[in-house]
Design a protein around this motif. Structure first.
Motif, PDB file in Angstrom:
ATOM      1  N   VAL A 178       0.853  -1.196   0.087  1.00  0.00           N
ATOM      2  CA  VAL A 178       0.170  -0.171   0.031  1.00  0.00           C
ATOM      3  C   VAL A 178       0.815   1.337   0.083  1.00  0.00           C
ATOM      4  O   VAL A 178       0.449   2.060  -0.802  1.00  0.00           O
ATOM      5  CB  VAL A 178      -0.899  -0.071   1.153  1.00  0.00           C
ATOM      6  N   LEU A 179       1.759   1.045   0.926  1.00  0.00           N
ATOM      7  CA  LEU A 179       2.599   2.506   0.966  1.00  0.00           C
ATOM      8  C   LEU A 179       3.664   2.614  -0.352  1.00  0.00           C
ATOM      9  O   LEU A 179       3.755   3.542  -0.939  1.00  0.00           O
ATOM     10  CB  LEU A 179       3.810   2.177   2.133  1.00  0.00           C
ATOM     11  N   LEU A 180       4.125   1.437  -0.952  1.00  0.00           N
ATOM     12  CA  LEU A 180       4.773   1.271  -2.016  1.00  0.00           C
ATOM     13  C   LEU A 180       3.946   2.009  -3.467  1.00  0.00           C
ATOM     14  O   LEU A 180       4.287   2.773  -4.062  1.00  0.00           O
ATOM     15  CB  LEU A 180       5.464   0.280  -2.496  1.00  0.00           C
ATOM     16  N   ASN A 181       2.802   1.609  -3.431  1.00  0.00           N
ATOM     17  CA  ASN A 181       1.956   1.918  -4.517  1.00  0.00           C
ATOM     18  C   ASN A 181       1.433   3.456  -4.299  1.00  0.00           C
ATOM     19  O   ASN A 181       1.133   4.182  -5.319  1.00  0.00           O
ATOM     20  CB  ASN A 181       0.692   0.905  -4.471  1.00  0.00           C
ATOM     21  N   SER A 182       1.619   3.917  -2.982  1.00  0.00           N
ATOM     22  CA  SER A 182       1.228   5.387  -3.061  1.00  0.00           C
ATOM     23  C   SER A 182       2.293   6.386  -2.919  1.00  0.00           C
ATOM     24  O   SER A 182       1.889   7.456  -2.929  1.00  0.00           O
ATOM     25  CB  SER A 182       0.566   5.316  -1.482  1.00  0.00           C
ATOM     26  N   ILE A 238      -1.693   2.783   7.340  1.00  0.00           N
ATOM     27  CA  ILE A 238      -1.884   4.119   7.886  1.00  0.00           C
ATOM     28  C   ILE A 238      -1.057   4.495   9.153  1.00  0.00           C
ATOM     29  O   ILE A 238      -0.334   5.614   9.366  1.00  0.00           O
ATOM     30  CB  ILE A 238      -3.491   4.575   7.943  1.00  0.00           C
ATOM     31  N   ASN A 239      -1.134   3.173  10.101  1.00  0.00           N
ATOM     32  CA  ASN A 239      -0.228   3.167  11.325  1.00  0.00           C
ATOM     33  C   ASN A 239       1.151   3.574  11.071  1.00  0.00           C
ATOM     34  O   ASN A 239       1.928   4.278  11.841  1.00  0.00           O
ATOM     35  CB  ASN A 239      -0.417   1.940  11.895  1.00  0.00           C
ATOM     36  N   PHE A 240       1.659   2.558  10.278  1.00  0.00           N
ATOM     37  CA  PHE A 240       3.134   2.798   9.870  1.00  0.00           C
ATOM     38  C   PHE A 240       3.231   4.272   9.021  1.00  0.00           C
ATOM     39  O   PHE A 240       4.529   4.855   9.342  1.00  0.00           O
ATOM     40  CB  PHE A 240       3.526   1.761   8.894  1.00  0.00           C
ATOM     41  N   VAL A 245       7.534   6.783   9.151  1.00  0.00           N
ATOM     42  CA  VAL A 245       7.818   7.752   7.878  1.00  0.00           C
ATOM     43  C   VAL A 245       8.324   9.095   8.144  1.00  0.00           C
ATOM     44  O   VAL A 245       7.612   9.671   9.249  1.00  0.00           O
ATOM     45  CB  VAL A 245       6.725   7.537   6.614  1.00  0.00           C
ATOM     46  N   GLN A 246       9.307   9.414   7.984  1.00  0.00           N
ATOM     47  CA  GLN A 246       9.919  10.880   8.257  1.00  0.00           C
ATOM     48  C   GLN A 246       8.936  11.905   8.159  1.00  0.00           C
ATOM     49  O   GLN A 246       8.007  11.698   7.219  1.00  0.00           O
ATOM     50  CB  GLN A 246      11.119  11.268   7.329  1.00  0.00           C
ATOM     51  N   LEU A 299      12.510   6.502   6.098  1.00  0.00           N
ATOM     52  CA  LEU A 299      11.650   5.809   7.252  1.00  0.00           C
ATOM     53  C   LEU A 299      12.769   6.262   8.620  1.00  0.00           C
ATOM     54  O   LEU A 299      13.791   6.729   8.512  1.00  0.00           O
ATOM     55  CB  LEU A 299      11.961   4.553   7.299  1.00  0.00           C
ATOM     56  N   LYS A 300      12.006   6.098   9.536  1.00  0.00           N
ATOM     57  CA  LYS A 300      12.591   6.490  10.850  1.00  0.00           C
ATOM     58  C   LYS A 300      13.237   4.988  11.532  1.00  0.00           C
ATOM     59  O   LYS A 300      12.479   4.333  11.970  1.00  0.00           O
ATOM     60  CB  LYS A 300      11.325   6.879  11.958  1.00  0.00           C
ATOM     61  N   THR A 301      14.375   4.798  10.928  1.00  0.00           N
ATOM     62  CA  THR A 301      14.784   3.451  10.836  1.00  0.00           C
ATOM     63  C   THR A 301      14.831   3.138  12.383  1.00  0.00           C
ATOM     64  O   THR A 301      14.833   1.841  12.702  1.00  0.00           O
ATOM     65  CB  THR A 301      16.173   3.376  10.342  1.00  0.00           C
TER      66      THR A 301
END
Length: 340
Positions: A178-182, A238-240, A245-246, A299-301
């Motif tokens: 979902v995140l990659l596609n967005s 959405i949680n992630f 994510v920065q 990302l906030k690694t």
């Protein structure tokens, strides 16, 4: 004994009618009888399926429950009417001989009076029982009409449920996808393009679930059509997005307010299915975020492991854990070994 028959008959009729009205007209969920039948049969079928959401037998449970609920109303009204007629030995007479009807004949009379298909073989034994028979006939007519009209909005709600599931699945079949596609290389504006449509469908589905909780038992073995799987995947995405994510790359909380509000309302409505009893702590399979890093998503690694903690988004994840379990799924169906 005769007065007890009358009291029992009236009590059963009122109980069934209340359940019928609550289930079909109140828009506040099913009545006690409806919920008991639905939950008992579903849990039995889920147990027979080994709590495996991929078992084909679970796809037929929703349709079976719809029939069984209507049959339980029929049986309840019929039994109540029969007991009411038993309260007076002379309540029903043979139309040709004026002989007092037997118990089996009264059962027959109660059934065909409720179905408004009286054939004149038997008749009420007095003016009082004439009125009672008329009331039973009117009740039967109303009952049949309401039962039939109940089926249509339930099926419409199921169609919307499938539509929502397919829409969500088109965004991605895992939180990572979902995140990659967005992601467009700079931000997640692609996701925000769908937020109004998604929020509307999720809110409508939630309201349908509140009015017709039986749709919870219309199960699909395919991930594409499994609404609880896809809603959980989207919720985790959405949680992630909010957590891992920065800040400069992710949408603001204000931008996510519409979709997040719809998700929160969904969980609020379905909390009735979430038992507050103690349940085993949930755990995630190993979550792989490499594809997001390779795509250049900042990302906030240092917080990735913390996202996997059972304390992160604890309340919503506990609710989703129970909903997944009650639909035959686990978190490994959300976070798969090869998610993208």
């Amino acid at each position: 004994m005769q007065i007890l028959y009358a009291l029992a008959g009236i009590a059963i009729i009122l109980f069934v009618m209340r359940d019928l009205i609550t289930t079909t007209l109140s828009f506040e969920g099913g009545g006690r009888l409806t919920n008991f039948v639905s939950e008992t049969i579903w849990h039995l079928c889920l147990k027979l399926a080994g709590y495996d959401g991929k078992k084909k037998m679970l796809e037929r449970v929703g349709h079976m429950l719809l029939v069984l609920i209507i049959l339980s109303w029929v049986a309840g009204m019929w039994l109540g009417s029969f007991l009411l007629l038993l309260s007076d030995p002379a309540s029903i007479l043979n139309s040709n001989t004026d002989q007092i009807a037997t118990a089996w004949e009264k059962l027959y009379f109660a059934g065909y009076t409720l179905s408004t298909m009286g054939n004149g073989d038997y008749k009420p034994g007095s003016y009082v029982w004439d009125i009672v028979a008329n009331l039973l006939a009117f009740s039967g007519l109303a009952f049949i009409t309401i039962s039939i009209t109940y089926i249509m909005p339930v099926l419409s709600a199921v169609i919307l449920q499938v539509k929502l599931s397919v829409f969500l699945n088109s965004l991605g079949n895992s939180p990572q996808q979902v995140l990659l596609n967005s992601w467009n290389g700079e931000n997640f504006d692609r996701l925000l393009k769908h937020d109004a449509d998604l929020a509307d469908m999720i809110t409508q589905h939630s309201q349908n679930h509140k009015a017709y909780p039986i749709i919870h038992y219309f199960h699909s073995v395919e991930q594409r059509q499994s609404v609880i799987l896809n809603l959980t995947i989207f919720d985790e995405a959405i949680n992630f997005l909010k957590f891992g994510v920065q800040d400069e790359a992710r949408p603001s909380d204000a931008d996510l307010l519409t979709i997040r509000g719809a998700q929160d309302y969904y969980l609020y409505v379905l909390e009735r299915h979430h038992k507050n009893e103690e349940q085993e702590p949930y755990s995630f399979p190993e979550i792989n975020w490499d594809a997001l890093i390779e795509a250049g998503i900042p990302l906030k690694t240092d917080r990735l492991n913390e996202f996997n903690s059972t304390e992160t988004y604890k309340k919503r994840r506990e609710t989703l854990t129970y909903l997944l379990y009650q639909d035959g799924w686990q978190w490994k169906a959300i976070y798969r070994p090869n998610p993208v």
